[in-house]
Design a protein around this motif. Sequence first.
Motif: not given
Length: 150
Positions: A29-50
């Motif tokens: 609930a408090f962490e994510t990782d590089v691979a998950d962020v890269a996936y979401d960016l690549r797929e155009g998934i929204t709902g977060f701000q870097l």
Amino acid sequence: MKLQAKSQVLAAPAGASADAVRYFTAKAAFETDVADVAYDLREGITGFQLVDVRDARSYEEAHLPGALSLPSGRINHTSPELPTDDVLILYCWGPACNGASKAAARLAAQGYLVKEMLGGIEYWRKEGGRLEGTLQEEAPLYFSMPAGKQ
């Protein structure tokens, strides 16, 4: 007499399965990782701000695509406006930098939903992530203390 080696791994017993579920669910609930962020960016998934919490110069030289700059040391109880509908994904230099953790605590205290991106920009770069900024891949990979300030 030969001494029997004692396990360092099992010196503390593994927690009960139910406790492990609670622990790892809370951790995610408090962490994510590089691979998950890269996936979401690549797929155009929204709902977060870097949010890059390194100093302004480092951000200017290289940052993750679309990241906002908010240096950790400048976050206080009246931080600048940030998206309130998105989860803020905070990152710093890498595993040896706790700027994202400190920023996450301060922003969470202000009511923001936050996660820390494990590995920071170091692992983003090591895993081949695209960069924006004036130097991009030519930017320093690590923070360097100013001469005479150690």
